[in-house]
Scaffold this active site. Structure first.
Site, PDB file in Angstrom:
ATOM      1  N   ASP A 121       0.846  -1.188   0.000  1.00  0.00           N
ATOM      2  CA  ASP A 121       0.000   0.000   0.000  1.00  0.00           C
ATOM      3  C   ASP A 121       0.882   1.238   0.000  1.00  0.00           C
ATOM      4  OD1 ASP A 121      -2.470   1.355   0.059  1.00  0.00           O
ATOM      5  OD2 ASP A 121      -2.293   1.681   2.205  1.00  0.00           O
ATOM      6  N   HIS A 128      -3.972  14.107   0.183  1.00  0.00           N
ATOM      7  CA  HIS A 128      -4.241  13.268   1.353  1.00  0.00           C
ATOM      8  C   HIS A 128      -3.119  13.390   2.376  1.00  0.00           C
ATOM      9  CE1 HIS A 128      -5.233   9.832   3.854  1.00  0.00           C
ATOM     10  NE2 HIS A 128      -4.074   9.259   3.552  1.00  0.00           N
ATOM     11  N   GLU A 194     -10.660   3.972   3.218  1.00  0.00           N
ATOM     12  CA  GLU A 194      -9.628   4.586   2.394  1.00  0.00           C
ATOM     13  C   GLU A 194      -9.941   4.226   0.945  1.00  0.00           C
ATOM     14  OE1 GLU A 194      -5.662   3.734   3.653  1.00  0.00           O
ATOM     15  OE2 GLU A 194      -5.804   5.065   5.399  1.00  0.00           O
ATOM     16  N   GLU A 196      -9.151   3.806  -2.645  1.00  0.00           N
ATOM     17  CA  GLU A 196      -7.882   3.627  -3.333  1.00  0.00           C
ATOM     18  C   GLU A 196      -8.092   2.943  -4.683  1.00  0.00           C
ATOM     19  OE1 GLU A 196      -4.738   1.996  -1.002  1.00  0.00           O
ATOM     20  OE2 GLU A 196      -5.449   2.881   0.879  1.00  0.00           O
ATOM     21  N   ASP A 228      -9.154   0.201   1.592  1.00  0.00           N
ATOM     22  CA  ASP A 228      -8.191  -0.296   2.576  1.00  0.00           C
ATOM     23  C   ASP A 228      -8.597   0.238   3.944  1.00  0.00           C
ATOM     24  OD1 ASP A 228      -6.019  -1.759   3.373  1.00  0.00           O
ATOM     25  OD2 ASP A 228      -4.579  -0.152   3.016  1.00  0.00           O
ATOM     26  N   ARG A 232      -8.246   3.962  12.913  1.00  0.00           N
ATOM     27  CA  ARG A 232      -7.356   5.096  13.168  1.00  0.00           C
ATOM     28  C   ARG A 232      -6.821   5.130  14.598  1.00  0.00           C
ATOM     29  NH1 ARG A 232      -5.900   6.579   8.143  1.00  0.00           N
ATOM     30  NH2 ARG A 232      -7.711   7.009   6.835  1.00  0.00           N
ATOM     31  N   GLN A 235      -4.185   2.384  14.932  1.00  0.00           N
ATOM     32  CA  GLN A 235      -3.022   2.777  14.127  1.00  0.00           C
ATOM     33  C   GLN A 235      -2.221   3.889  14.799  1.00  0.00           C
ATOM     34  OE1 GLN A 235      -4.031   3.931  10.141  1.00  0.00           O
ATOM     35  NE2 GLN A 235      -1.935   4.436   9.574  1.00  0.00           N
ATOM     36  N   LYS A 248      -4.401  -1.761  10.184  1.00  0.00           N
ATOM     37  CA  LYS A 248      -4.680  -1.873   8.758  1.00  0.00           C
ATOM     38  C   LYS A 248      -4.883  -3.310   8.293  1.00  0.00           C
ATOM     39  CE  LYS A 248      -4.241   0.980   6.118  1.00  0.00           C
ATOM     40  NZ  LYS A 248      -5.277   1.850   5.507  1.00  0.00           N
ATOM     41  N   THR A 252      -8.807  -5.659   3.739  1.00  0.00           N
ATOM     42  CA  THR A 252      -8.656  -4.801   2.571  1.00  0.00           C
ATOM     43  C   THR A 252      -9.614  -5.332   1.516  1.00  0.00           C
ATOM     44  OG1 THR A 252      -6.320  -4.347   3.031  1.00  0.00           O
ATOM     45  CG2 THR A 252      -7.086  -3.988   0.772  1.00  0.00           C
ATOM     46  N   THR A 341      -4.791   6.342  -0.144  1.00  0.00           N
ATOM     47  CA  THR A 341      -6.027   7.116  -0.205  1.00  0.00           C
ATOM     48  C   THR A 341      -5.962   8.165  -1.313  1.00  0.00           C
ATOM     49  OG1 THR A 341      -6.356   6.822   2.161  1.00  0.00           O
ATOM     50  CG2 THR A 341      -7.596   8.581   1.105  1.00  0.00           C
ATOM     51  N   GLU A 355     -10.060  12.738   6.874  1.00  0.00           N
ATOM     52  CA  GLU A 355      -9.944  14.034   6.192  1.00  0.00           C
ATOM     53  C   GLU A 355     -11.291  14.746   6.120  1.00  0.00           C
ATOM     54  OE1 GLU A 355      -7.330  14.119   2.503  1.00  0.00           O
ATOM     55  OE2 GLU A 355      -7.729  11.986   2.762  1.00  0.00           O
TER      56      GLU A 355
END
Length: 403
Positions: A121, A128, A194, A196, A228, A232, A235, A248, A252, A341, A355
């Site tokens: 990734d 981002h 996310e 992607e 993905d 948060r 992480q 993470k 996915t 992202t 975001e």
């Protein structure tokens, strides 16, 4: 009113003859039999059952239960098979032979279309990375000093890549807010998306031999959408100093359809201007345009929350592939690497809730369903569609009591 023929696509259908994505499906009558298919409108063409006159020369590849043998066959075979499939679907002389092989999309079960070898990734959107940097480091530089010199990435977990429609179970883990004296354990309270774009490797490479920018098309078979998922809070506590891990690796999601790279020839675009000279192995100033004009839409509970533009990505897929192998790391058939992202410059173009809410939340709740879709411009005004990625959040599992 007569039933519409599978060959009569509605105007603007993004899964017409210029798209033809590959997938793996099964039917209710033979649920254990997985077959390769190509999507055409709202139907799936059974490639394994093509009659002799319509079969490509490498028909044995189409009898496999996954895309991997076709992926490994290389670009000349990919081109030959794609041409044969397009001819079978578009030549009126073949309709009587092909029609019985078309299954309504609503009547089949779609599966993970390829066996994932490795997963990488990246972190390729300047918008981002800047937005996240401002949230996490409000008093410091938004971008780390290496960001515009190399595509930052990390190795993920191939075993938890799942096909669209697979439920996503909220992960448990350690969390620690800045004001907490010690970490606590439990379900993630800041579960995020996310949005992607993923790239699927077909032709492998040799260990210790880097893949050059100009070899991108020789190795990458196709494109898919990726969500993905990210916890948060887990992480944030774990990622210093080594980066993403349990926050993470729990899931996915990828689309059930892999769209061949060649379908995006009319959508290739020049990436944003670079602010620093690039080292030779990443310098694409004289290469074919490395960006792709993909328009993504993110929906949560059927409400559109964002429309991230992939054309704004600072680092291209070709540069990511070159950087991923420049140290001599080899590619394997079925490798998947994702863009990171996708976010644009506008507030409604941000590809994650971190975001979109400027770090404040709310984040995903149990029962929320997230769907990503995307399309790109094709030849003669056509649209090239990517299969959707959908996932519904289920509650975290109860942990067994301590002994």
């Amino acid at each position: 009113m007569p039933e519409q023929s599978p060959f009569d696509l509605p105007e603007g259908d993004p899964f017409g003859p210029h798209t033809l994505p590959y997938g793996v499906f099964s039917t209710a009558g033979a649920p254990a039999l997985r077959r390769l298919g190509v999507r055409y409108g709202r139907y799936v063409l059974d490639l394994s059952a093509l009659p002799e006159p319509l079969r490509p020369a490498h028909a044995e590849l189409l009898a496999a239960p996954t895309l991997n043998p076709l992926l490994a066959a290389g670009r000349p075979v990919w081109t030959e098979v794609r041409a044969a499939v397009r001819a079978a679907l578009t030549d009126p002389a073949h309709r009587s032979a092909v029609s019985p092989l078309l299954h309504p999309l609503d009547d089949v079960t779609l599966h993970l279309p390829f066996d994932v070898a490795d997963y990488v990734d990246f972190y390729a959107s300047e918008h981002h990375a800047t937005n996240v940097g401002k949230i996490f480091r409000p008093d410091g530089a938004a971008l780390p000093p290496n960001w515009k010199h190399l595509p930052i990435g990390y190795h993920g977990r191939a075993g938890t890549v799942v096909v669209s429609g697979t439920p996503v179970v909220r992960p448990n883990g350690q969390r620690k807010a800045p004001a907490d004296a010690a970490p606590t354990f439990g379900p993630s309270g800041r579960l995020d998306i996310e949005a992607e774009v993923g790239f699927v490797v077909g032709t492998p490479s040799t260990l210790h031999e880097p893949v050059a920018l100009e070899s991108f098309r020789e190795h990458v078979f196709g494109v898919c959408l990726v969500n993905d998922w990210s916890a948060r809070d887990i992480q944030a506590w774990e990622y210093v100093p080594l980066g993403p891990f349990l926050g993470k690796s729990f899931a996915t999601s990828v689309s059930a359809w892999i769209t061949p790279l060649d379908a995006f020839d009319d959508a290739r675009t020049v990436p944003p201007a670079r602010d620093f000279p690039l080292l030779p192995y990443l310098d694409d100033a004289t290469a074919e345009p490395g960006g792709i004009d993909l328009r993504i839409e993110v929906r949560i509970k059927d409400e559109t929350v964002s429309r991230p533009p992939f054309a704004s990505m600072y680092w291209t897929a070709a540069q990511q592939l070159a950087h991923m192998t420049v140290n001599g790391a080899s590619l394997r058939t079925g490798d998947l690497y994702a863009s990171g992202t996708v976010s644009g410059p506008e507030p409604d173009q941000r590809g994650c809730l971190l975001e979109l809410t400027e770090g404040k939340g709310p984040f995903l709740q149990d029962g929320d369903e997230v769907t990503l879709t995307a399309w790109a411009p094709g030849p003669d005004g056509a649209r090239i569609g990517l299969g959707e990625v959908t996932g519904r959040i289920l509650p975290a599992p109860a942990m067994p009591p301590a002994p």
